[in-house]
Design a protein around this motif. Structure first.
Motif, short mmCIF file in Angstrom:
data_model
loop_
_atom_site.label_atom_id
_atom_site.label_comp_id
_atom_site.label_asym_id
_atom_site.label_seq_id
_atom_site.Cartn_x
_atom_site.Cartn_y
_atom_site.Cartn_z
N THR B 54 0.97 -0.88 0.01
CA THR B 54 0.04 0.02 -0.03
C THR B 54 0.75 1.37 0.18
OG1 THR B 54 -1.55 -1.18 1.53
CG2 THR B 54 -1.91 0.92 1.21
N THR B 56 0.34 5.55 0.53
CA THR B 56 -0.90 6.30 1.19
C THR B 56 0.15 7.39 1.07
OG1 THR B 56 -1.81 4.72 3.19
CG2 THR B 56 -1.95 6.82 3.22
N GLN B 59 1.82 9.24 3.50
CA GLN B 59 3.18 9.04 4.32
C GLN B 59 3.80 8.03 3.10
OE1 GLN B 59 3.34 7.75 7.22
NE2 GLN B 59 1.34 9.00 8.00
N GLU B 144 -8.61 10.51 1.95
CA GLU B 144 -6.95 10.16 1.37
C GLU B 144 -6.68 9.85 0.24
OE1 GLU B 144 -4.26 10.35 5.24
OE2 GLU B 144 -4.52 8.23 5.18
N HIS B 334 8.29 1.74 9.93
CA HIS B 334 6.26 2.38 9.83
C HIS B 334 6.29 3.49 10.94
CE1 HIS B 334 6.06 1.76 5.26
NE2 HIS B 334 6.38 0.82 5.77
N PHE B 335 6.02 2.70 12.38
CA PHE B 335 5.74 3.11 13.12
C PHE B 335 6.64 4.06 14.30
CE2 PHE B 335 2.72 0.26 11.25
CZ PHE B 335 1.79 0.40 11.00
#
Lengths: 337, 337
Positions: B54, B56, B59, B144, B334-335
């Protein structure tokens, strides 16, 4: 939420994956599972079915509904799996694997993600697809929750059942339920909190949050000689008109048969002071099957007749009729207001 | 944007699909294409590779970058295809189909969606995967932009190249470029507008927006006997440490070889007053390949040696070394903040 609750931003991606992996279903058809750049899946008859579906917060579900119900991770996982399993069912196949992409805000609780994984697995097992593995996925950050699942399936050697094969004279039949998820949506969007609903009404809410596609019915229909089939995801009339257009026929529904599908919706209709029939005709998220069969054959288990296929008359009008009258196409279109 | 521009909310889903379908690649391996509940794809060796990714908005890309560049639909389509094609490449396979889910705000211009479809097709053809079809998809609304692609591929009868097969004594090699997409990101996030950049600097920006994974290299490596391989999507050090951990070895990189990868990044490093090496070591989005090969074999076309595989010494330290010294793991998670 309490401040001490662990959220996804508190964990590294690999720590989060370590929470998820043990909760996922793993069957022998998966030759190589999650953890590498791609998974490897058996495709025993040399072909695979594939489809993809996304659910986005505030479009496909609300995190908190007007009646106070809070959508759980389990609900979202269940529904994401169910929707995709249904697409394979609608071709006459059986799902062999899912790959799952989960996009979420950094403050999403880790518990929510664990419940999401549990919901995926519960749907796979509970709906009767134990040979379907979660083969891989992707985790990412976004401002809203979004789940995309792609599903791969097998036809087990049979031909796929397309939307385009219905012939005049065929019987029109459905498997699964109609309108329950739509009635459940109406209850969730009502002023009636969950605690005020009776068992039947709560059952309708459950069908919205955790739909029950009839997964045995698709492969049975393919083997019984269904001429056309599709998943009812946007409503009987809208999806029926798509099948009719693809097959260049008209579908004529029997109002008496449709009426029987309204009966289980009455507990919601009475409470909300509404008519149940628009849910039967326009509600899609039960993920039942709409199929056509040659006249005279015994319908496979799970299917009931709701009408017949007719030739298109010139000039072509609506492809969907109720007792011979053109039916308005109601249902859900993602963009038109 | 001008008020009269057609946006996705002005079209029905079927009208929008009619704008997209003619722009998509369609190859003979697709037995049944978009338009039914699922697509049907040939799986000639009885197995399929599958992966999902994915992107986004805000991001993985910005709609408008700090230097004023506006990400085009073409860019997003290209990158979505390239990322996924790379995952199949990294197993030693070739992609046979993509399914694409596009979530977008209702005011997204239809032209943007058309450019997105063109970008998907351009990447498929331009990167050398003409046998890969876009088999289906899903369109939805969200606050988004988000694009999820799932990819299916074939190994053509060979064994997949996993991350776990590297052996002490193997040669470590890379195919494709390192750090260019990261240098491009830094330029996009700088105060230097596109018009002020020279050709080489613009080329680095292009690698961020339209990466060039070396799709011929993966199958060649599998046939040449690569012992381990993966896509460098999160940076050489981070991905290298994953390969090392999966194989229970250490990778020792040659600083002289790494330095050659920094040379093409100098035009950005000089402009921005920064060091190019962190881009080489930590930049992932070029989607090059990291692979290990038995010592003494001729590396397949496209690969150059950058180090060697060593045994883990006890107690195990970092799995990635530079000239024998533990390298810090830099890259993208990512986090974790």
């Amino acid at each position: 939420m309490p401040a001490e609750q662990t959220t996804v931003q508190d964990l590294s991606e690999s720590e989060l994956l370590a929470r998820i992996f043990p909760r996922l279903n793993h069957s022998p058809g998966i030759l190589l599972g999650p953890g590498d750049d791609a998974a490897l899946i058996a495709a025993p008859d040399g072909r695979v079915l594939i489809s993809i579906d996304t659910q986005t917060q505030d479009q496909d579900f609300r995190l908190e509904w007007k009646n106070g119900y809070r959508t759980t991770g389990y609900d979202v996982g269940w529904k994401a799996a169910a929707q995709n399993l249904s697409d394979i069912n609608a071709m006459g196949g059986s799902a062999t694997s899912l790959v799952v992409s989960l996009t979420m805000p950094p403050q999403t609780p880790v518990e929510w993600v664990e419940a999401f994984a549990d919901g995926l697995t519960a749907a796979i097992i509970g709906l009767g697809a134990p040979d379907c593995s979660v083969a891989g996925g992707d985790l990412g950050r976004g401002s809203e929750l979004a789940v995309t699942v792609a599903v791969v399936g097998t036809l087990g050697g049979v031909a796929p059942v397309l939307r385009s094969g219905a012939k005049p004279g065929d019987v029109v039949a459905v498997a699964g339920t109609l309108g329950r998820a739509a009635a459940g949506w109406a209850l969730l969007e009502s002023g009636f909190p969950m605690g005020s609903l009776d068992t039947e009404q709560r059952g309708l809410v459950e069908r919205q949050c955790r739909p029950q596609p009839p997964l045995a019915a698709g492969p049975l229909a393919a083997r019984a000689g269904a001429t056309a089939m599709m998943d009812i995801s946007d409503g009987l009339l809208r999806d029926g008109s798509r099948l009719a257009a693809a097959s260049n026929v008209a579908l004529d529904f029997d109002p008496v048969a449709l009426k029987t599908h309204a009966v289980p919706l009455e507990p919601a209709a009475v409470l909300l002071g509404r008519d149940a029939m628009p849910w039967v005709l326009g509600g899609g998220e039960d993920h039942g099957l709409l199929a056509t069969f040659p006249a005279g054959i015994q319908l496979p288990q799970g299917f009931t007749a709701i009408g017949s296929v007719q030739a298109v008359v010139e000039p072509p009008g609506s492809g969907v009729r109720i007792a011979g009258q053109a039916a308005d196409t109601v249902g859900w279109d993602h963009f038109a207001d």
